[in-house]
Design an enzyme around this catalytic site. Sequence first.
Site, PDB file in Angstrom:
ATOM      1  N   ASP A  13       6.875  41.588  65.074  1.00  0.00           N
ATOM      2  CA  ASP A  13       6.281  42.656  65.892  1.00  0.00           C
ATOM      3  C   ASP A  13       6.406  44.041  65.279  1.00  0.00           C
ATOM      4  O   ASP A  13       6.520  45.037  65.992  1.00  0.00           O
ATOM      5  CB  ASP A  13       6.892  42.654  67.307  1.00  0.00           C
ATOM      6  CG  ASP A  13       6.798  41.284  67.938  1.00  0.00           C
ATOM      7  OD1 ASP A  13       5.717  40.688  67.836  1.00  0.00           O
ATOM      8  OD2 ASP A  13       7.795  40.810  68.500  1.00  0.00           O
ATOM      9  N   HIS A  43      -0.492  38.580  66.771  1.00  0.00           N
ATOM     10  CA  HIS A  43      -0.890  39.720  65.942  1.00  0.00           C
ATOM     11  C   HIS A  43      -1.900  40.568  66.711  1.00  0.00           C
ATOM     12  O   HIS A  43      -2.969  40.098  67.063  1.00  0.00           O
ATOM     13  CB  HIS A  43      -1.500  39.240  64.626  1.00  0.00           C
ATOM     14  CG  HIS A  43      -0.479  38.670  63.694  1.00  0.00           C
ATOM     15  ND1 HIS A  43      -0.760  38.303  62.399  1.00  0.00           N
ATOM     16  CD2 HIS A  43       0.824  38.420  63.866  1.00  0.00           C
ATOM     17  CE1 HIS A  43       0.332  37.847  61.825  1.00  0.00           C
ATOM     18  NE2 HIS A  43       1.305  37.894  62.703  1.00  0.00           N
TER      19      HIS A  43
HETATM   20  P1  IMP Z   1      10.080  30.116  68.310  1.00  0.00           P
HETATM   21  O1  IMP Z   1       9.562  30.615  67.021  1.00  0.00           O
HETATM   22  O2  IMP Z   1       9.063  30.096  69.405  1.00  0.00           O
HETATM   23  O3  IMP Z   1      10.831  28.815  68.176  1.00  0.00           O
HETATM   24  O4  IMP Z   1      11.190  31.172  68.831  1.00  0.00           O
HETATM   25  C1  IMP Z   1      12.392  31.408  68.126  1.00  0.00           C
HETATM   26  C2  IMP Z   1      12.742  32.884  68.177  1.00  0.00           C
HETATM   27  O5  IMP Z   1      11.793  33.624  67.421  1.00  0.00           O
HETATM   28  C3  IMP Z   1      12.710  33.490  69.575  1.00  0.00           C
HETATM   29  O6  IMP Z   1      13.705  34.483  69.647  1.00  0.00           O
HETATM   30  C4  IMP Z   1      11.320  34.121  69.649  1.00  0.00           C
HETATM   31  O7  IMP Z   1      11.247  35.170  70.577  1.00  0.00           O
HETATM   32  C5  IMP Z   1      11.190  34.627  68.236  1.00  0.00           C
HETATM   33  N1  IMP Z   1       9.781  34.756  67.794  1.00  0.00           N
HETATM   34  C6  IMP Z   1       8.936  33.766  67.430  1.00  0.00           C
HETATM   35  N2  IMP Z   1       7.749  34.259  67.057  1.00  0.00           N
HETATM   36  C7  IMP Z   1       7.854  35.596  67.158  1.00  0.00           C
HETATM   37  C8  IMP Z   1       6.950  36.667  66.860  1.00  0.00           C
HETATM   38  O8  IMP Z   1       5.825  36.494  66.396  1.00  0.00           O
HETATM   39  N3  IMP Z   1       7.426  37.922  67.091  1.00  0.00           N
HETATM   40  C9  IMP Z   1       8.674  38.151  67.555  1.00  0.00           C
HETATM   41  N4  IMP Z   1       9.557  37.193  67.842  1.00  0.00           N
HETATM   42  C10 IMP Z   1       9.136  35.924  67.633  1.00  0.00           C
HETATM   43 MG    MG Z   2       3.815  39.828  67.138  1.00  0.00          MG
END
Ligand code: IMP
Ligand code: MG
Length: 329
Positions: A13, A43
């Site tokens: 982010d 995105h």
């Molecule tokens: P997962 O990728 O859904 O398994 O989540 C694992 C960790 O990564 C969690 O803390 C999510 O909030 C974080 N996370 C996954 N994708 C993003 C993203 O695109 N932006 C920010 N945090 C993310």
């Molecule tokens: Mg994002």
Amino acid sequence: MLADIIVDLQYGDCGKGKVTHYLCKYKEYTHVLRYNGGCNAGHTIYHEGKKFVTHHIPSGVFHGVKSIIGSGCVVNPAQFFKEIGELEAGGINTQGLIYIADNAHVITTKHLEEDGKDSKLGTTKQGNGPAYRDKYARVGVRAKDVPELEPYLINLYEEFHESGETVRILCEGAQGFGLDIDHGDYPYVTSSHCTSAGALLNAIPPSWIRDVWGVAKLYETYSGYKDFEPKEKIFQKIRDAGEEYGATTGRARQCNWMDFNLLERAAKINGVNKLVFNKVDILEEVKVWKLINNSETVDFSSGTDMEKWLQDKLGNNLEVHFSGNPHTL
Ligand code: IMP
Ligand code: MG
């Protein structure tokens, strides 16, 4: 042959979509490649005055550049088709521009159900972790095994190495260094390789790499269940000013000052030679400028002061940009 990489140096982010969008406009790429992650990513892109949120599809499509979901990614076919529909409805031509590596893995209904029950990590519940687990357990499903994806499949070897044409690839990472499966704060991480090294897992030889663009914010955010935000009112102000609510989940992101040591480590491990600090305008709005260095808070009297400190610390070999408004770099 060349490839530039865009990589997030914090917890996702940080505005990679904006940097991709900018670079696509000014550099001549033949391909944009998403190199890791699934639809956990969100995105946000402002294109010709309209806001779009993509999860799977790389931002090259906004500029008519061939956009590929790479072999380092996992794909949810339903989400993929939904996104194509949304782009088309928003006036973006996707015909003949969007591809999925035939060896990318698929997120199944079972993966979604399993991840939906997560109560430990604060995942995005998009099936990401279970899909990567099954890939490595060698029981996964690949894109080429799903008949409805057939029209979108691409073989990365043939595309990048056998076409007889010069390729110039922009590799767009997802998530960020602090969420990387190896370098992040395990187990509060995602399941893919978020570093610049992850780009190379998509049939890109190291010798093709020209620039590595690191993207960070002037403060940090994290979404997930670990304790991250100090109990101070200023962070709620930053969250509101910066609209720090997840593009995928809508969750409030936890905020903190920039950890300079994390940033330095991320810049070195990723081999960053160009660095963009986004959201400079948000600290201008709340009128507080701080960061953490060696566990101590460093205070600045203005944004210019903070920028000077960062530029000095990061050294002159690194091209550093400070960027505010989401529509410009
Ligand atoms: P997962 O990728 O859904 O398994 O989540 C694992 C960790 O990564 C969690 O803390 C999510 O909030 C974080 N996370 C996954 N994708 C993003 C993203 O695109 N932006 C920010 N945090 C993310
Ligand atoms: Mg994002």
